[in-house]
Design a protein around this motif. Structure first.
Motif, PDB file in Angstrom:
ATOM      1  N   LEU A 135       0.809  -1.223   0.000  1.00  0.00           N
ATOM      2  CA  LEU A 135       0.000   0.000   0.000  1.00  0.00           C
ATOM      3  C   LEU A 135       0.845   1.279   0.000  1.00  0.00           C
ATOM      4  CD1 LEU A 135      -3.155  -0.255  -0.017  1.00  0.00           C
ATOM      5  CD2 LEU A 135      -3.140   0.582   2.303  1.00  0.00           C
ATOM      6  N   PRO A 136       1.726   1.451  -0.990  1.00  0.00           N
ATOM      7  CA  PRO A 136       2.527   2.688  -1.036  1.00  0.00           C
ATOM      8  C   PRO A 136       1.704   3.871  -1.542  1.00  0.00           C
ATOM      9  CG  PRO A 136       2.995   1.371  -2.974  1.00  0.00           C
ATOM     10  CD  PRO A 136       2.046   0.555  -2.113  1.00  0.00           C
ATOM     11  N   LEU A 137       2.057   5.070  -1.063  1.00  0.00           N
ATOM     12  CA  LEU A 137       1.544   6.306  -1.640  1.00  0.00           C
ATOM     13  C   LEU A 137       2.203   6.462  -3.002  1.00  0.00           C
ATOM     14  CD1 LEU A 137       1.680   9.069   1.122  1.00  0.00           C
ATOM     15  CD2 LEU A 137      -0.338   8.371  -0.183  1.00  0.00           C
ATOM     16  N   LEU A 138       1.423   6.433  -4.079  1.00  0.00           N
ATOM     17  CA  LEU A 138       1.982   6.540  -5.425  1.00  0.00           C
ATOM     18  C   LEU A 138       2.001   8.005  -5.842  1.00  0.00           C
ATOM     19  CD1 LEU A 138      -0.021   3.539  -6.905  1.00  0.00           C
ATOM     20  CD2 LEU A 138       2.406   3.542  -6.271  1.00  0.00           C
ATOM     21  N   GLY A 139       3.135   8.439  -6.388  1.00  0.00           N
ATOM     22  CA  GLY A 139       3.272   9.834  -6.792  1.00  0.00           C
ATOM     23  C   GLY A 139       3.645   9.964  -8.253  1.00  0.00           C
ATOM     24  N   ASN A 140       3.801  11.218  -8.712  1.00  0.00           N
ATOM     25  CA  ASN A 140       4.196  11.445 -10.104  1.00  0.00           C
ATOM     26  C   ASN A 140       5.597  12.062 -10.176  1.00  0.00           C
ATOM     27  OD1 ASN A 140       3.987  14.182  -9.601  1.00  0.00           O
ATOM     28  ND2 ASN A 140       1.916  14.347 -10.465  1.00  0.00           N
ATOM     29  N   GLU A 141       6.057  12.334 -11.409  1.00  0.00           N
ATOM     30  CA  GLU A 141       7.421  12.825 -11.625  1.00  0.00           C
ATOM     31  C   GLU A 141       7.618  14.237 -11.088  1.00  0.00           C
ATOM     32  OE1 GLU A 141       5.078  12.692 -13.804  1.00  0.00           O
ATOM     33  OE2 GLU A 141       5.204  14.307 -15.273  1.00  0.00           O
ATOM     34  N   ALA A 142       6.519  14.933 -10.766  1.00  0.00           N
ATOM     35  CA  ALA A 142       6.634  16.289 -10.222  1.00  0.00           C
ATOM     36  C   ALA A 142       6.674  16.293  -8.695  1.00  0.00           C
ATOM     37  CB  ALA A 142       5.463  17.133 -10.720  1.00  0.00           C
ATOM     38  N   GLY A 143       6.802  15.104  -8.074  1.00  0.00           N
ATOM     39  CA  GLY A 143       6.870  15.051  -6.616  1.00  0.00           C
ATOM     40  C   GLY A 143       5.527  15.227  -5.939  1.00  0.00           C
ATOM     41  N   GLU A 144       4.445  14.978  -6.693  1.00  0.00           N
ATOM     42  CA  GLU A 144       3.101  15.109  -6.126  1.00  0.00           C
ATOM     43  C   GLU A 144       2.503  13.732  -5.833  1.00  0.00           C
ATOM     44  OE1 GLU A 144       2.162  19.085  -8.856  1.00  0.00           O
ATOM     45  OE2 GLU A 144       1.438  17.102  -9.442  1.00  0.00           O
ATOM     46  N   VAL A 145       1.647  13.705  -4.808  1.00  0.00           N
ATOM     47  CA  VAL A 145       0.950  12.469  -4.445  1.00  0.00           C
ATOM     48  C   VAL A 145      -0.188  12.232  -5.451  1.00  0.00           C
ATOM     49  CG1 VAL A 145      -0.400  11.332  -2.640  1.00  0.00           C
ATOM     50  CG2 VAL A 145       1.495  12.870  -2.015  1.00  0.00           C
ATOM     51  N   CYS A 146      -0.395  10.963  -5.841  1.00  0.00           N
ATOM     52  CA  CYS A 146      -1.496  10.621  -6.764  1.00  0.00           C
ATOM     53  C   CYS A 146      -2.616   9.861  -6.046  1.00  0.00           C
ATOM     54  CB  CYS A 146      -0.965   9.772  -7.917  1.00  0.00           C
ATOM     55  SG  CYS A 146       0.241  10.626  -8.945  1.00  0.00           S
ATOM     56  N   GLU A 147      -2.290   8.657  -5.555  1.00  0.00           N
ATOM     57  CA  GLU A 147      -3.321   7.817  -4.942  1.00  0.00           C
ATOM     58  C   GLU A 147      -2.636   6.650  -4.253  1.00  0.00           C
ATOM     59  OE1 GLU A 147      -5.782   6.349  -8.205  1.00  0.00           O
ATOM     60  OE2 GLU A 147      -4.195   5.040  -8.935  1.00  0.00           O
ATOM     61  N   LEU A 148      -3.434   5.766  -3.648  1.00  0.00           N
ATOM     62  CA  LEU A 148      -2.955   4.459  -3.211  1.00  0.00           C
ATOM     63  C   LEU A 148      -3.310   3.449  -4.300  1.00  0.00           C
ATOM     64  CD1 LEU A 148      -4.037   4.512   0.545  1.00  0.00           C
ATOM     65  CD2 LEU A 148      -1.734   4.781  -0.377  1.00  0.00           C
ATOM     66  N   PRO A 149      -2.715   2.257  -4.252  1.00  0.00           N
ATOM     67  CA  PRO A 149      -3.007   1.289  -5.311  1.00  0.00           C
ATOM     68  C   PRO A 149      -4.497   1.022  -5.486  1.00  0.00           C
ATOM     69  CG  PRO A 149      -1.199   0.502  -3.970  1.00  0.00           C
ATOM     70  CD  PRO A 149      -1.701   1.747  -3.315  1.00  0.00           C
ATOM     71  N   THR A 150      -5.265   1.143  -4.430  1.00  0.00           N
ATOM     72  CA  THR A 150      -6.687   0.830  -4.554  1.00  0.00           C
ATOM     73  C   THR A 150      -7.589   1.824  -3.829  1.00  0.00           C
ATOM     74  OG1 THR A 150      -8.308  -0.938  -4.247  1.00  0.00           O
ATOM     75  CG2 THR A 150      -6.567  -0.781  -2.591  1.00  0.00           C
ATOM     76  N   ALA A 151      -7.118   3.055  -3.685  1.00  0.00           N
ATOM     77  CA  ALA A 151      -7.905   4.055  -2.950  1.00  0.00           C
ATOM     78  C   ALA A 151      -7.447   5.466  -3.299  1.00  0.00           C
ATOM     79  CB  ALA A 151      -7.751   3.835  -1.437  1.00  0.00           C
ATOM     80  N   ASN A 152      -8.352   6.431  -3.194  1.00  0.00           N
ATOM     81  CA  ASN A 152      -8.002   7.844  -3.257  1.00  0.00           C
ATOM     82  C   ASN A 152      -7.557   8.299  -1.870  1.00  0.00           C
ATOM     83  OD1 ASN A 152     -10.653   7.902  -5.463  1.00  0.00           O
ATOM     84  ND2 ASN A 152      -8.709   8.784  -6.085  1.00  0.00           N
ATOM     85  N   VAL A 153      -6.771   9.387  -1.823  1.00  0.00           N
ATOM     86  CA  VAL A 153      -6.275   9.895  -0.537  1.00  0.00           C
ATOM     87  C   VAL A 153      -6.756  11.320  -0.287  1.00  0.00           C
ATOM     88  CG1 VAL A 153      -4.240   8.496  -0.074  1.00  0.00           C
ATOM     89  CG2 VAL A 153      -4.091  10.354  -1.737  1.00  0.00           C
ATOM     90  N   PHE A 154      -7.017  11.613   0.993  1.00  0.00           N
ATOM     91  CA  PHE A 154      -7.429  12.947   1.446  1.00  0.00           C
ATOM     92  C   PHE A 154      -6.537  13.347   2.616  1.00  0.00           C
ATOM     93  CE2 PHE A 154     -11.444  13.768  -0.791  1.00  0.00           C
ATOM     94  CZ  PHE A 154     -11.679  12.529  -1.342  1.00  0.00           C
ATOM     95  N   PHE A 155      -6.046  14.592   2.587  1.00  0.00           N
ATOM     96  CA  PHE A 155      -5.164  15.097   3.634  1.00  0.00           C
ATOM     97  C   PHE A 155      -5.769  16.354   4.258  1.00  0.00           C
ATOM     98  CE2 PHE A 155      -2.503  13.183   0.300  1.00  0.00           C
ATOM     99  CZ  PHE A 155      -1.866  12.187   1.026  1.00  0.00           C
ATOM    100  N   GLN A 156      -5.811  16.397   5.591  1.00  0.00           N
ATOM    101  CA  GLN A 156      -6.222  17.633   6.273  1.00  0.00           C
ATOM    102  C   GLN A 156      -4.985  18.506   6.430  1.00  0.00           C
ATOM    103  OE1 GLN A 156      -8.498  17.059   9.827  1.00  0.00           O
ATOM    104  NE2 GLN A 156      -8.543  19.240  10.335  1.00  0.00           N
ATOM    105  N   CYS A 157      -5.058  19.717   5.895  1.00  0.00           N
ATOM    106  CA  CYS A 157      -3.860  20.559   5.827  1.00  0.00           C
ATOM    107  C   CYS A 157      -4.300  22.008   5.662  1.00  0.00           C
ATOM    108  CB  CYS A 157      -3.016  20.107   4.622  1.00  0.00           C
ATOM    109  SG  CYS A 157      -1.383  20.828   4.584  1.00  0.00           S
ATOM    110  N   GLY A 158      -3.869  22.883   6.565  1.00  0.00           N
ATOM    111  CA  GLY A 158      -4.175  24.307   6.449  1.00  0.00           C
ATOM    112  C   GLY A 158      -5.671  24.606   6.482  1.00  0.00           C
ATOM    113  N   GLY A 159      -6.418  23.875   7.292  1.00  0.00           N
ATOM    114  CA  GLY A 159      -7.839  24.176   7.457  1.00  0.00           C
ATOM    115  C   GLY A 159      -8.750  23.631   6.375  1.00  0.00           C
ATOM    116  N   VAL A 160      -8.200  22.828   5.431  1.00  0.00           N
ATOM    117  CA  VAL A 160      -9.061  22.192   4.418  1.00  0.00           C
ATOM    118  C   VAL A 160      -8.686  20.719   4.281  1.00  0.00           C
ATOM    119  CG1 VAL A 160      -9.517  24.284   3.061  1.00  0.00           C
ATOM    120  CG2 VAL A 160      -7.500  22.900   2.555  1.00  0.00           C
ATOM    121  N   LEU A 161      -9.592  19.967   3.647  1.00  0.00           N
ATOM    122  CA  LEU A 161      -9.331  18.569   3.325  1.00  0.00           C
ATOM    123  C   LEU A 161      -9.035  18.519   1.823  1.00  0.00           C
ATOM    124  CD1 LEU A 161      -9.303  15.738   4.626  1.00  0.00           C
ATOM    125  CD2 LEU A 161     -11.689  15.494   3.924  1.00  0.00           C
TER     126      LEU A 161
END
Lengths: 274, 274
Positions: B161-187
């Motif tokens: 279950l790795p966090l999969l990212g792209n070549e720009a250093g951004e998070v994409c998804e998990l192998p079988t799930a979308n991800v949500f992060f609470q950060c700076g007062g928003v999800l």
């Protein structure tokens, strides 16, 4: 596809096989395959195809159920091919066409098809490459070094046959073939890290080291360099080598002779390795 | 998996299905699927799942043989589900578990499985995410916006279950799930161009616009930003929302409460959409 197939070496009828026995291959693309040329009943480079298939299975031990090793031994697979050809009057012991081994769910499925007429014509007359997808692959992406049942990325563009590239502006491969470019006095093919499939014909050519007096080397090829290319050929195990008479709109008339030279070389190696 | 399945709405036995009828799905991963939660015999968000499946089929018209549209209509699929549940005493009309629709070779296959005990535990207790593959995907890669039978890239790392990212250093998804992060007062959840799957729960949350007082927005999330995240949840249609009590080694104790809040929200929407 012919109706006579083999599962784990046993001759079967295609229409009698059950989806249940290949479920992980179907639902998840969890399996690998390899496709090889058959001439006069003889599979070309079978030992190499089996070695690559075993290497792919070994690279993903938890994700794909590996078949018992005896079903991936050269002698066993040869025997299964012979049994199938003898069992099917439409093929016969002098069959000429394409064999395919698919490994998933702990099983090995052996199937056969004829050469498609349009591929045969391509073999003789070459095929222009007019389409490109420069950033299709990511450099170093490991699954692209394996011929997997999760083949949709390639399958979905097979008819258009675009030159697939990576994010660094380098050429990788065609959806179903490796590419070779004559440029600056050498014949160049992209490295596996481009990424591209470790094709069997590609491997045979790199081991040979030259075709005629032309050295064959593995190194990155940028899309920008394609303007300097004087000939282009693509290779795969079914068609061996196909000349590219026109690359992204630029005529390359000597590609057909180069493809012919590569086919002769590969044929000689295939005869030695039987 | 349960033995009772349906093909094009007709109740069948899984062990009687033939590989021949699903050959392009098996050999090339040429097909799409969707997986949905069933509670008390009711499929959740069935209309949305069918809309996504139809959109994927429409996006690759030459490469995947599309089933007749009547077999992808909501009423027809609902009826097929009910028929299967009634036909199988091990499921029954109050079945709770997971349904799956796989479309390939011009056919629609409906299958059922129980919730896995370890996934049920994950649902309650959360699941730490300790692994990452920052450059796994390429930004804008279109096949990753579709849930395809060529699923091996995700399937091969599902357990880790790795966090999969792209070549720009951004998070994409998990192998079988979308991800949500609470950060700076928003999800925050990554955009589809990351790329990631247009998950049904993800869609429901973005439409809702907030969970409690927390706004939900779609925007790029870099791996570097993960150090500022105060809670993390991943979503998929089978498990709905799972809290991440530890993200790349950093404890995030409020993730479980956030997951609970999301589950309540989704449950309410599911009840309205039945």
């Amino acid at each position: 596809m012919f109706s006579t197939v083999a599962v784990d070496g046993e001759v079967r009828r295609w229409e009698e096989l059950h989806l249940r026995d290949f479920a992980q291959g179907f639902f998840f693309g969890a399996g690998f395959f390899t496709t090889f040329r058959i001439e006069a009943g003889e599979p070309w480079f079978l030992a190499r195809h089996l070695a690559r298939l075993r290497a792919s299975l070994a690279a993903f031990p938890g994700a794909v159920r590996t078949p018992p090793s005896e079903h991936l031994a050269k002698a066993a697979v040869r025997e299964a091919i012979e049994r199938c050809l003898r069992a099917d009057a439409a093929m016969g012991p002098a069959f000429r066409g394409v064999g395919k081994l698919s490994a998933s769910d702990g099983r090995v499925l052996l199937t056969f098809r004829e050469h498609a007429p349009d591929l045969e014509r391509m073999h003789r007359e070459g095929r222009a490459l007019d389409s490109q997808e420069p950033g299709a692959y990511r450099r170093g992406e490991p699954t692209l070094n394996h011929k997997g049942l999760a083949y949709f990325r390639q399958f979905s563009v097979m008819e258009r046959l675009p030159l697939l590239g990576n994010e660094a502006g380098e050429v990788c491969e065609l959806p179903t073939a490796n590419v070779f470019f004559q440029c600056g006095g050498v014949l160049v093919t992209p490295p596996l890290s481009a990424p591209c499939l470790p094709g069997i014909i590609r491997e045979v050519l790199l081991e040979a080291g030259h075709v005629g007096t032309l050295p064959i080397v593995e190194r990155p090829v940028s899309f920008a360099q394609l303007a300097q290319v004087s000939a282009c050929v693509f290779t795969n195990s079914a068609q061996v080598a196909t000349g590219v008479p026109s690359l992204l709109g630029r005529p390359l008339p000597t590609s057909l002779a180069l493809a012919q030279g590569i086919r002769s070389l590969v044929e000689a190696v295939a005869a030695r390795e039987r």
